[in-house]
Design a protein around this motif. Sequence first.
Motif: not given
Length: 122
Positions: A94-110
């Motif tokens: 879902t769009e919610r899953l996609i957005t969460a995956a992108v935000e989580d990835s960003y947070d992990l890297v940051a």
Amino acid sequence: MSAAGDRLQDTARQAALALPDVSHGYPFTPGLDTYKVAGKVFLIVTDDPDEQIITVKCEPEHARAHVRDYASITPGRYLDKRHWISLGPGPGITERLITAAVEDSYDLVAERLPRRDRPGAR
């Protein structure tokens, strides 16, 4: 409702560009739209219409769970398969899953960046 491939890619791009200090371009090949924070990759979006996937960084235990629970999530293409997952269109994506995956990835890297390089540190 599941996101079709083009919506999956568009949703991922929009989610990434809404985050602070994000840059993107094609440093590897023309078909891979790469998103970075402080020069570190957190999202890759394929431009291939026959292979509409995104690849994001993920904690290994979460990556294993996603691969187990979703048929269209696989170990990451192009990168370390323990720390990256690829999402394609399919049931439950879902769009919610996609957005969460992108935000989580960003947070992990940051969060792994030196303090001076983290978004908002200036």
